[in-house]
Design a protein around this motif. Structure first.
Motif, mmCIF file in Angstrom:
data_model
loop_
_atom_site.group_PDB
_atom_site.id
_atom_site.type_symbol
_atom_site.label_atom_id
_atom_site.label_comp_id
_atom_site.label_asym_id
_atom_site.label_seq_id
_atom_site.Cartn_x
_atom_site.Cartn_y
_atom_site.Cartn_z
ATOM 1 N N SER A 106 -0.258 0.163 -4.445
ATOM 2 C CA SER A 106 -1.669 0.485 -4.676
ATOM 3 C C SER A 106 -2.465 0.221 -3.415
ATOM 4 O O SER A 106 -2.156 -0.691 -2.639
ATOM 5 C CB SER A 106 -2.213 -0.374 -5.820
ATOM 6 O OG SER A 106 -3.600 -0.187 -5.986
ATOM 7 N N SER A 107 -3.487 1.016 -3.248
ATOM 8 C CA SER A 107 -4.390 0.788 -2.124
ATOM 9 C C SER A 107 -5.566 -0.098 -2.551
ATOM 10 O O SER A 107 -6.413 -0.431 -1.731
ATOM 11 C CB SER A 107 -4.900 2.119 -1.578
ATOM 12 O OG SER A 107 -5.490 2.875 -2.610
ATOM 13 N N PRO A 127 2.715 5.419 -5.347
ATOM 14 C CA PRO A 127 2.270 4.777 -6.598
ATOM 15 C C PRO A 127 3.259 4.981 -7.749
ATOM 16 O O PRO A 127 3.411 4.090 -8.591
ATOM 17 C CB PRO A 127 0.927 5.460 -6.860
ATOM 18 C CG PRO A 127 0.415 5.809 -5.504
ATOM 19 C CD PRO A 127 1.637 6.189 -4.706
ATOM 20 N N ASN A 139 4.534 -3.292 -6.979
ATOM 21 C CA ASN A 139 3.244 -2.627 -7.176
ATOM 22 C C ASN A 139 2.883 -1.857 -5.918
ATOM 23 O O ASN A 139 3.004 -2.387 -4.805
ATOM 24 C CB ASN A 139 2.157 -3.635 -7.508
ATOM 25 C CG ASN A 139 2.382 -4.281 -8.860
ATOM 26 O OD1 ASN A 139 2.604 -3.595 -9.857
ATOM 27 N ND2 ASN A 139 2.308 -5.597 -8.908
ATOM 28 N N GLN A 161 0.832 -1.197 0.000
ATOM 29 C CA GLN A 161 0.000 0.000 0.000
ATOM 30 C C GLN A 161 0.868 1.249 0.000
ATOM 31 O O GLN A 161 2.020 1.211 0.457
ATOM 32 C CB GLN A 161 -0.904 -0.004 1.223
ATOM 33 C CG GLN A 161 -1.963 -1.094 1.188
ATOM 34 C CD GLN A 161 -2.928 -0.980 2.353
ATOM 35 O OE1 GLN A 161 -2.630 -0.348 3.354
ATOM 36 N NE2 GLN A 161 -4.095 -1.589 2.211
#
Length: 121
Positions: free
Chosen positions: A120-121, A88, A118, A13
């Motif tokens: 990302s949330s 991100p 990666n 995240q």
């Protein structure tokens, strides 16, 4: 032959941390500087961090801004990249790199297979 094997990528995240490892083989690891590069979408492959053979000399890409730490263990023939505060924009494929002298062919560039990061949330 020279091989660089990365591990440690994955999904995290925003604001999270991730550690990458790269084990070298087929050359005298302790004699060479090592580096991490990354390929993020829409941009050329760029230097993330470089560490000298003895671990004393270190430099980072401008975008790192104190968030990442490169280190090495010459007894384990491994270079590490500790990443914190991931954004991100950090998402992409991270590559281990070494320029190694080969007696029969001179200086050669070697890349690992890459590990996907990666964010990302």
């Amino acid at each position: 032959q020279v091989q660089l094997m990365e591990s440690g990528g994955g999904l995290v995240q925003p604001g999270g941390s991730l550690s990458l490892s790269c084990k070298g083989s087929g050359f005298v690891f302790a004699n060479y500087g090592m580096a991490w590069y990354r390929q993020v979408p829409g941009r050329e492959r760029e230097l993330v961090a470089h560490i000298s053979s003895n671990g004393v000399g270190i430099n980072y890409g401008d975008f790192v801004k104190g968030r990442f730490t490169i280190s090495r263990d010459n007894f384990k023939d491994t270079v590490y990249l500790q990443m914190t505060g991931l954004k991100p924009d950090d998402a992409g494929v991270y590559y281990c790199y070494a320029k190694v002298w080969i007696r029969t062919s001179g200086w050669n560039d070697y890349w690992g297979q890459g590990t996907q990061v990666n964010v990302s949330s």
